[in-house]
Design a protein around this motif. Structure first.
Motif, PDB file in Angstrom:
ATOM      1  N   THR A  92       0.832  -1.202   0.000  1.00 61.74           N
ATOM      2  CA  THR A  92       0.000   0.000   0.000  1.00 61.74           C
ATOM      3  C   THR A  92       0.865   1.251   0.000  1.00 61.74           C
ATOM      4  N   VAL A  93       0.628   2.152  -0.947  1.00 56.31           N
ATOM      5  CA  VAL A  93       1.330   3.437  -0.968  1.00 56.31           C
ATOM      6  C   VAL A  93       0.586   4.388  -0.035  1.00 56.31           C
ATOM      7  N   VAL A  94       1.343   4.977   0.903  1.00 56.88           N
ATOM      8  CA  VAL A  94       0.752   5.894   1.873  1.00 56.88           C
ATOM      9  C   VAL A  94       1.535   7.204   1.905  1.00 56.88           C
ATOM     10  N   ARG A  95       0.868   8.229   2.390  1.00 59.32           N
ATOM     11  CA  ARG A  95       1.528   9.507   2.666  1.00 59.32           C
ATOM     12  C   ARG A  95       1.507   9.659   4.182  1.00 59.32           C
ATOM     13  N   ILE A  96       2.675   9.888   4.765  1.00 58.87           N
ATOM     14  CA  ILE A  96       2.748  10.094   6.204  1.00 58.87           C
ATOM     15  C   ILE A  96       3.208  11.521   6.480  1.00 58.87           C
ATOM     16  N   GLU A  97       2.668  12.079   7.559  1.00 59.99           N
ATOM     17  CA  GLU A  97       3.052  13.408   8.011  1.00 59.99           C
ATOM     18  C   GLU A  97       3.400  13.298   9.480  1.00 59.99           C
ATOM     19  N   GLY A  98       4.520  13.899   9.868  1.00 59.65           N
ATOM     20  CA  GLY A  98       4.903  13.832  11.266  1.00 59.65           C
ATOM     21  C   GLY A  98       6.159  14.616  11.554  1.00 59.65           C
ATOM     22  N   GLU A  99       6.660  14.429  12.766  1.00 56.93           N
ATOM     23  CA  GLU A  99       7.833  15.158  13.223  1.00 56.93           C
ATOM     24  C   GLU A  99       9.046  14.254  13.283  1.00 56.93           C
ATOM     25  N   VAL A 100      10.171  14.805  12.895  1.00 60.17           N
ATOM     26  CA  VAL A 100      11.436  14.091  12.993  1.00 60.17           C
ATOM     27  C   VAL A 100      11.798  13.980  14.469  1.00 60.17           C
ATOM     28  N   ASP A 101      12.236  12.797  14.850  1.00 61.48           N
ATOM     29  CA  ASP A 101      12.706  12.541  16.199  1.00 61.48           C
ATOM     30  C   ASP A 101      14.190  12.221  16.090  1.00 61.48           C
ATOM     31  N   SER A 102      15.020  13.214  16.372  1.00 62.90           N
ATOM     32  CA  SER A 102      16.474  13.024  16.287  1.00 62.90           C
ATOM     33  C   SER A 102      16.957  12.249  17.498  1.00 62.90           C
ATOM     34  N   GLU A 103      17.725  11.221  17.251  1.00 58.98           N
ATOM     35  CA  GLU A 103      18.279  10.391  18.305  1.00 58.98           C
ATOM     36  C   GLU A 103      19.718  10.803  18.566  1.00 58.98           C
ATOM     37  N   LEU A 104      20.145  10.755  19.822  1.00 63.32           N
ATOM     38  CA  LEU A 104      21.537  11.050  20.137  1.00 63.32           C
ATOM     39  C   LEU A 104      22.449   9.988  19.531  1.00 63.32           C
ATOM     40  N   VAL A 105      21.985   8.750  19.578  1.00 66.73           N
ATOM     41  CA  VAL A 105      22.734   7.642  18.991  1.00 66.73           C
ATOM     42  C   VAL A 105      21.812   6.961  17.987  1.00 66.73           C
ATOM     43  N   GLY A 106      22.279   6.777  16.775  1.00 67.24           N
ATOM     44  CA  GLY A 106      21.468   6.118  15.758  1.00 67.24           C
ATOM     45  C   GLY A 106      20.806   7.096  14.814  1.00 67.24           C
ATOM     46  N   ASP A 107      19.990   6.546  13.940  1.00 69.15           N
ATOM     47  CA  ASP A 107      19.337   7.337  12.890  1.00 69.15           C
ATOM     48  C   ASP A 107      18.113   8.090  13.390  1.00 69.15           C
ATOM     49  N   ASN A 108      17.757   9.146  12.652  1.00 71.51           N
ATOM     50  CA  ASN A 108      16.512   9.856  12.905  1.00 71.51           C
ATOM     51  C   ASN A 108      15.342   8.908  12.722  1.00 71.51           C
ATOM     52  N   LYS A 109      14.260   9.201  13.410  1.00 74.23           N
ATOM     53  CA  LYS A 109      12.999   8.475  13.264  1.00 74.23           C
ATOM     54  C   LYS A 109      11.910   9.503  12.985  1.00 74.23           C
ATOM     55  N   ILE A 110      10.704   9.023  12.683  1.00 74.78           N
ATOM     56  CA  ILE A 110       9.575   9.931  12.466  1.00 74.78           C
ATOM     57  C   ILE A 110       8.421   9.510  13.358  1.00 74.78           C
ATOM     58  N   ASP A 111       7.886  10.468  14.103  1.00 75.88           N
ATOM     59  CA  ASP A 111       6.694  10.264  14.907  1.00 75.88           C
ATOM     60  C   ASP A 111       5.516  10.677  14.033  1.00 75.88           C
ATOM     61  N   VAL A 112       4.792   9.695  13.497  1.00 77.33           N
ATOM     62  CA  VAL A 112       3.737   9.947  12.514  1.00 77.33           C
ATOM     63  C   VAL A 112       2.465  10.443  13.199  1.00 77.33           C
ATOM     64  N   GLU A 113       1.957  11.576  12.722  1.00 79.52           N
ATOM     65  CA  GLU A 113       0.725  12.166  13.241  1.00 79.52           C
ATOM     66  C   GLU A 113      -0.465  11.916  12.303  1.00 79.52           C
ATOM     67  N   ARG A 114      -0.177  11.686  11.023  1.00 81.34           N
ATOM     68  CA  ARG A 114      -1.238  11.496  10.026  1.00 81.34           C
ATOM     69  C   ARG A 114      -0.765  10.509   8.980  1.00 81.34           C
ATOM     70  N   LEU A 115      -1.649   9.602   8.580  1.00 80.42           N
ATOM     71  CA  LEU A 115      -1.361   8.622   7.538  1.00 80.42           C
ATOM     72  C   LEU A 115      -2.563   8.567   6.606  1.00 80.42           C
ATOM     73  N   VAL A 116      -2.303   8.694   5.301  1.00 78.77           N
ATOM     74  CA  VAL A 116      -3.364   8.662   4.310  1.00 78.77           C
ATOM     75  C   VAL A 116      -2.983   7.638   3.244  1.00 78.77           C
ATOM     76  N   VAL A 117      -3.903   6.723   2.936  1.00 79.91           N
ATOM     77  CA  VAL A 117      -3.662   5.760   1.865  1.00 79.91           C
ATOM     78  C   VAL A 117      -3.749   6.486   0.528  1.00 79.91           C
ATOM     79  N   VAL A 118      -2.687   6.385  -0.282  1.00 80.12           N
ATOM     80  CA  VAL A 118      -2.651   7.034  -1.591  1.00 80.12           C
ATOM     81  C   VAL A 118      -3.171   6.075  -2.648  1.00 80.12           C
ATOM     82  N   LYS A 119      -2.656   4.816  -2.616  1.00 82.19           N
ATOM     83  CA  LYS A 119      -3.163   3.772  -3.534  1.00 82.19           C
ATOM     84  C   LYS A 119      -2.682   2.421  -3.106  1.00 82.19           C
TER      85      LYS A 119
END
Length: 119
Positions: A92-119
């Motif tokens: 499923t293709v989705v569009r996500i909207e959210g805030e970047v969560d920067s980690e002190l150690v490791g990669d950035n993550k995203i805290d998703v606030e909205r998800l919409v199915v595109v197709k």
């Protein structure tokens, strides 16, 4: 007669103030277009609002998932309420909207606030 003018002017002022407040609630979420996983991993700043389009490819544990677009894979946090009953599979293709969560150690993550199915 003067009292009615005062009431009319006051009412008009309050109405226009209320309309201005309603317009002030609009928040631009796209920030000029879609971000990419690659750009979020490389340049994403903590609490930066991002919009990405791709696929939720697997559940890691709890509310943590892996999300993929054409540029890479990133971990995302999607609460159950955000899915809003929408069926989402790894295809499923989705569009996500959210805030970047920067980690002190490791990669950035995203805290998703909205998800919409595109197709």
């Amino acid at each position: 007669m003067q009292k009615w003018k005062f009431v009319a002017i006051t009412s008009a002022a309050l109405l226009s103030f209320g309309m201005g407040a309603a317009q002030a609630q609009f928040v631009e979420t796209t920030g000029g277009g879609l971000a990419t996983v690659k750009s979020v991993l490389k340049d994403g700043k903590d609490d930066q609002w991002v919009v990405l389009e791709g696929k939720v490819i697997e559940r890691i544990k709890g509310d943590d998932y892996r999300f993929r677009d054409a540029t890479g894979v990133i971990e995302v946090d999607i609460d159950n309420e955000v899915f809003k009953g929408q069926k989402v599979t790894p295809d499923t293709v989705v569009r996500i909207e959210g805030e970047v969560d920067s980690e002190l150690v490791g990669d950035n993550k995203i805290d998703v606030e909205r998800l919409v199915v595109v197709k």
